[in-house]
Design an enzyme around this catalytic site. Structure first.
Site, PDB file in Angstrom:
ATOM      1  N   ASP A 509      19.990 -22.230  18.799  1.00 35.13           N
ATOM      2  CA  ASP A 509      20.442 -22.814  17.532  1.00 35.13           C
ATOM      3  C   ASP A 509      21.750 -22.132  17.129  1.00 35.13           C
ATOM      4  OD1 ASP A 509      19.502 -24.616  15.152  1.00 35.13           O
ATOM      5  OD2 ASP A 509      20.320 -22.766  14.244  1.00 35.13           O
ATOM      6  N   GLU A 552      22.197 -29.131  15.695  1.00 36.77           N
ATOM      7  CA  GLU A 552      22.846 -28.049  16.409  1.00 36.77           C
ATOM      8  C   GLU A 552      21.852 -27.260  17.258  1.00 36.77           C
ATOM      9  OE1 GLU A 552      21.744 -26.490  12.293  1.00 36.77           O
ATOM     10  OE2 GLU A 552      22.454 -28.347  13.204  1.00 36.77           O
TER      11      GLU A 552
END
Length: 642
Positions: A509, A552
């Protein structure tokens, strides 16, 4: 009324016996003469080879002696010049004369040549130019350059030479001199009267030659010329060549074989006599055989004339009528065939017979086809040569597709077969023609439809591949999307269970990605996601896979990787992203990653693949809570058990 012929049987038998006796006697005589000729020729040939081998050994011995003497003299000359250059300088006069050296000059690169001996004339201009060219070239310093006479026919006893005047310090020019070989050549040939020795340079140009003794050179007689022509006497002289590479100098020796050839002409006379007698007997035998053959042919011709005269006019008419009826029957049989048939002359390629089907096929009457050359009916005349080659091989032509021309010059496709047959007691070529224009047009249409179908299939495959890529890969980053990545993870886990190998998973992440979108905009965020995906893929190898789970968040599937290997790879990805600089317009953007790693090993009990994702997600949450830009393994959470 047929003529009658009477024969005297006893006379015929006597003539036949005499002819057989003469034939046997002539054959025996020819055999004896041939045997004598072969034995004499073998003796002369063996003696000729022995003399030639002896002369070749003498020539080689002369060359060995000459090469040793010339190499020694040129070596002494070279050492004397090198010693003179090293001690007194190349421009000083010789302190003492050198054996067999007539004159010596030093030709510098520029200026006037220096005379190193007294009373010698200046070198010619072309010699000076050649010496300066030799000094300018990177040639071997110890090699002689032997200069041939200025004219091809002027051969002297002096050997002009060029030698670079070089010492350890350097080269001051080129020596030019002449070496006198007058007294050596006769000495080398002292025991070989009638022989000759030639000296040539490396280019094959004649420098010096010895003159053979005229008294020893006698013109060959008639018998010797005949023996030489029959290769039973050796050549008048034998040649040998040897190269002295250190000078360089090529020696060529010619040794005469006349002294070793015996003056006894009994064997050549016996050979000549037996050859002449054999030739005369063979000549008379050929003439007699020819006359006998002519007599037999005349007698056979007379018998044929007598047989023809014995035939009556009635028999001739019956035979002619029968032949005419046979020809009409054959023509009627050909006309019943519905396939075009042409009968061709085997050599002239002309149509001798054609049926009605062939006339309809070519749009001509059968009488118009007869006499035509087959080349005028073919669109490509080269087809005739191909068909003839097959017929000559005895293969024949079967169902060959050829373009033909009808009477108006229009082409049409046909299927042609050809065979050699015997028609009307003559050798001919039968040619069958079938019109296949409609079938060829249909085949061409099918070929066009096939090509169009292949084009559509290829286009459909490309569309299917494009749809598959869109369905399995992320549109923004190009990596595997979430459904496809989960499917690949499930297959990898099943394979790990079957093979008993570990399987690791890392969930990635981006840290503070919302701040990038808020600060630079969503276009900058999309660029960051693309650059991060490319950088992560550069760290992976087969069979490792990268996928985007959403936003993301990314994931890396690592088959056959245990915890240690998976953490090392995750650390490598983290460092790569931390060092990545993303240029967006005038701004430079840098991001970091938080990574959670989970692993299943064969020692663990089986679990659901979703549990492996859950453990990696918990480890990622721990990495976020403990400061970001970190790699946290799930085993550190002590939650591997479900």
């Amino acid at each position: 009324m047929s003529p009658t012929m009477t024969t005297d049987e006893p006379k015929l038998i006597g003539h036949r016996l005499r002819r057989e006796w003469r034939a046997h006697l002539l054959g025996l005589l020819l055999f004896c003469l041939t045997l004598i000729w072969l034995m004499t020729a073998a003796l002369l040939r063996a003696r000729s080879l022995s003399i030639e081998e002896h002369a070749r050994h003498m020539a080689q011995a002369q060359l060995n002696l000459a090469s040793i003497q010339f190499e020694q003299q040129f070596t002494l000359l070279k050492r004397a010049l090198q010693q003179h250059t090293a001690e007194s300088g190349s421009t000083a006069l010789l302190s003492q004369p050198i054996d067999n050296l007539d004159e010596l000059w030093l030709i510098p690169p520029q200026g006037t040549p220096y005379s190193l001996t007294k009373g010698s004339s200046r070198p010619p201009r072309h010699i000076q130019e050649q010496a300066r060219q030799l000094g300018a070239l990177p040639v071997e310093k110890e090699a002689f350059v032997l200069i041939p006479p200025p004219l091809q026919f002027s051969v002297s006893k002096r050997i002009p030479f060029l030698l670079p005047a070089c010492s350890k310090v350097g080269c001051e020019g080129v020596y030019y001199g002449s070496f006198n070989a007058t007294g050596w050549l006769p000495t080398l040939l002292r025991n070989s009267p009638g022989s000759q020795l030639q000296l040539l340079n490396s280019a094959g140009q004649l420098l010096v030659q010895s003159t053979a003794d005229p008294a020893q050179i006698e013109p060959p007689g008639v018998l010797q010329q005949l023996a030489q022509w029959l290769t039973l006497q050796p050549p008048s002289r034998v040649e040998a060549t040897q190269l002295i590479p250190s000078i360089p100098l090529r020696l060529k020796s010619f040794v005469s074989t006349g002294e070793t050839w015996s003056t006894d002409h009994s064997l050549p006379l016996l050979l000549l006599g037996s050859s002449l007698l054999s030739t005369l007997l063979i000549f008379f035998g050929i003439i007699g055989n020819h006359l006998h053959r002519q007599a037999q042919m005349e007698r056979q011709r007379m018998d044929e004339h007598a047989a023809l005269l014995s035939l009556s006019n009635t028999n001739l008419k019956n035979k002619l009528h029968k032949l005419s009826s046979t020809h009409q029957d054959l023509q009627a049989l050909l006309d019943t065939i519905q396939v075009g048939v042409l009968i061709l002359h085997p050599d002239k390629h002309e149509v001798t017979t054609a049926n009605m089907a062939a006339g309809r096929l070519f749009g001509l009457h059968t009488s118009e086809l007869v006499g035509r050359n087959i080349l005028s009916l073919l669109a490509d005349p080269a087809e005739v040569e191909d068909c003839e080659s097959l017929l000559d091989q005895g293969v024949g032509v079967s169902d060959r597709e050829i373009q033909l021309l009808d009477g108006s010059g229009k082409t049409f496709w046909s299927q042609v077969s050809m065979r050699r047959v015997r028609f009307n007691d003559h050798h001919s070529i039968v040619m069958s023609v079938v019109d296949i224009s409609e079938r060829m047009s249909h085949s061409q249409q099918l070929e066009r439809e096939k090509q169009e179908t292949e084009r559509l299939v290829k286009q459909l495959q490309e569309m299917q591949h494009e749809l598959y890529e869109r369905a399995t890969h992320d549109d923004l980053t190009g990596v595997a999307n979430r459904p496809h990545f989960l499917q690949q993870a499930q297959q990898a886990y099943r394979q790990a269970l079957r093979q008993g190998t570990p399987l690791s998973l890392a969930i990635i992440d981006l840290d503070m990605f919302k701040l990038v979108n808020d600060t630079y905009g969503h276009d900058a965020g999309d660029l960051v996601l693309q650059q991060v995906a490319m950088a992560c893929e550069s760290c992976l190898t087969e069979p490792q896979q990268l996928g985007r789970l959403g936003g993301e968040e990314f994931a890396i599937l690592m088959p056959q990787y245990d915890y240690t290997q998976a953490i090392e790879l995750a650390e490598k990805v983290k460092r790569t992203i931390a060092e990545l600089i993303i240029n967006y317009h005038d701004d430079k953007i840098r991001v970091t990653l938080s990574i959670g790693v989970s692993c299943w090993s064969p020692q663990d009990r089986p679990l659901m693949i979703g549990r492996l994702f859950k453990l990696a997600d918990l480890a990622l949450y721990q990495a976020k809570e403990t400061g970001r830009n970190r790699v946290v393994p799930a085993r550190a959470l002590n939650c591997l058990e479900p």
